[in-house]
Design a protein around this motif. Structure first.
Motif, PDB file in Angstrom:
ATOM      1  N   UNK A  52       0.997  -1.123  -0.105  1.00 39.90           N
ATOM      2  CA  UNK A  52       0.077   0.001   0.012  1.00 39.90           C
ATOM      3  C   UNK A  52       0.940   1.279   0.019  1.00 39.90           C
ATOM      4  N   UNK A  53       2.331   1.063  -0.027  1.00 38.74           N
ATOM      5  CA  UNK A  53       3.147   2.199  -0.104  1.00 38.74           C
ATOM      6  C   UNK A  53       3.043   3.111   1.154  1.00 38.74           C
ATOM      7  N   UNK A 102      -2.517   2.971   8.495  1.00 44.45           N
ATOM      8  CA  UNK A 102      -3.918   2.521   7.719  1.00 44.45           C
ATOM      9  C   UNK A 102      -4.352   3.758   7.034  1.00 44.45           C
ATOM     10  N   UNK A 103      -4.439   4.710   7.457  1.00 46.21           N
ATOM     11  CA  UNK A 103      -5.087   5.961   6.942  1.00 46.21           C
ATOM     12  C   UNK A 103      -4.107   6.385   5.701  1.00 46.21           C
ATOM     13  N   UNK A 123      -3.879   5.791  -0.500  1.00 48.03           N
ATOM     14  CA  UNK A 123      -3.232   5.166  -1.608  1.00 48.03           C
ATOM     15  C   UNK A 123      -4.033   4.261  -2.462  1.00 48.03           C
ATOM     16  N   UNK A 124      -4.719   3.173  -1.691  1.00 48.39           N
ATOM     17  CA  UNK A 124      -5.608   2.242  -2.337  1.00 48.39           C
ATOM     18  C   UNK A 124      -6.635   3.082  -2.967  1.00 48.39           C
ATOM     19  N   UNK A 125      -7.364   4.187  -2.621  1.00 51.48           N
ATOM     20  CA  UNK A 125      -8.187   4.975  -3.460  1.00 51.48           C
ATOM     21  C   UNK A 125      -7.484   5.505  -4.557  1.00 51.48           C
ATOM     22  N   UNK A 152      -8.242  -3.538   6.918  1.00 50.91           N
ATOM     23  CA  UNK A 152      -9.606  -3.034   7.065  1.00 50.91           C
ATOM     24  C   UNK A 152      -9.654  -1.571   6.410  1.00 50.91           C
ATOM     25  N   UNK A 153      -8.806  -0.894   6.553  1.00 55.56           N
ATOM     26  CA  UNK A 153      -8.590   0.422   5.953  1.00 55.56           C
ATOM     27  C   UNK A 153      -8.652   0.394   4.337  1.00 55.56           C
ATOM     28  N   UNK A 154      -7.853  -0.626   3.650  1.00 53.93           N
ATOM     29  CA  UNK A 154      -8.117  -0.789   2.252  1.00 53.93           C
ATOM     30  C   UNK A 154      -9.538  -1.219   1.947  1.00 53.93           C
TER      31      UNK A 154
END
Length: 269
Positions: free
Chosen positions: A88-89, A93-94, A99-101, A135-137
């Motif tokens: 996720x680079x 988590x935030x 980055x996932x978005x 969970x954040x992803x």
């Protein structure tokens, strides 16, 4: 008529419902188009293969480079593309979610998040943090239709406690991962045990130069197979062998083993 992102994602999710499919890993637009021409139903990016193609080592690519690369792959083919999104680079988590978005916005049909830190002294994120990262992803993927893959990297770091791997994978599934992945598994017994533990969610198996056939993996309940950087390494093998011959011997015989240019022009034409 181009296939929409929504159609690609719907197709990709359907592939996970039954059977076993292979999503080979291109490293650039040309290799992605070549794999599409061979009839594969989906593709997956390779962090290592892409990094090598821009003169970097694996895990040295930043999120900007990765997202540009993913957008190029998605725009080049009509197939669903699953992103090797490394860790996720980010650590927190935030930031993983942010980055996932960005990754989802490139048009990918799925992406994976690893639990490795890159630190040999402590190669995996502490379990609670690793779960929160998934969970954040999941929150970032939202209702986009993209498939979220939770990866446990333990075996790649020499941590071969299968119970620990299963514990993490099942926790990632509970945190929202749609598909589970533990690269480095080799024995049929280990693969079968992990497949059973994560059911009904699908399991992704990594196969390199040696290993099971598609039919053998399917018999174990594996739902999808990827090859990581193996295709890129195979291409580099031919390139380096021919180049070294020229540099060290002053001869050019290996160039005779190249793929015919006319066929490449036909394929890309």
């Amino acid at each position: 008529m181009a296939v929409s992102t929504e159609q690609k994602r719907a197709t990709f999710r359907k592939l996970h419902d039954s059977g076993c499919f292979v999503l080979p890993n291109p490293w650039d637009v040309g290799s992605a188009k070549a794999l599409q021409s061979l009839g594969f139903k989906a593709l997956a990016s390779t962090s290592a293969g892409f990094a090598w193609s821009i003169g970097k080592a694996d895990n040295q690519v930043n999120v900007d480079d990765a997202c540009d690369h993913l957008a190029a792959l998605c725009n080049a083919v009509d197939l669903p593309v699953n992103a090797d999104f490394e860790g996720g680079f980010a650590r927190e988590p935030d930031q993983v979610a942010a980055n996932v978005a960005r990754g989802v916005a490139t048009g990918i049909a799925g992406l994976s998040i690893e639990d490795s830190t890159g630190d040999k002294a402590a190669p995996l994120y502490e379990r609670a943090l690793a779960v929160e990262r998934i969970r954040a992803a999941r929150r970032a993927v939202g209702d986009s239709g993209a498939v979220l893959v939770g990866r446990c990297e333990a075996f790649l770091w020499g941590l071969t406690d299968l119970k620990m791997v299963i514990d993490r994978l099942t926790a990632y599934a509970e945190a929202g991962a749609d598909c589970l992945y533990a690269p480095g598994l080799k024995s049929r017994e280990h693969i079968a045990e992990v497949v059973k533990a994560v059911q009904p969610k699908p399991f992704n198996l990594l196969i390199g130069a040696t290993g099971l056939s598609v039919a053998q993996a399917a018999d174990l309940g594996v739902r999808r197979i990827s090859v990581g950087g193996s295709l890129a390494r195979t291409a580099w093998a031919g390139f380096m062998k021919a180049s070294r011959e020229i540099a060290e011997q002053g001869t050019f015989t290996e160039l005779g083993n190249g793929f015919p240019g006319g066929e490449l022009n036909k394929m890309f034409g």
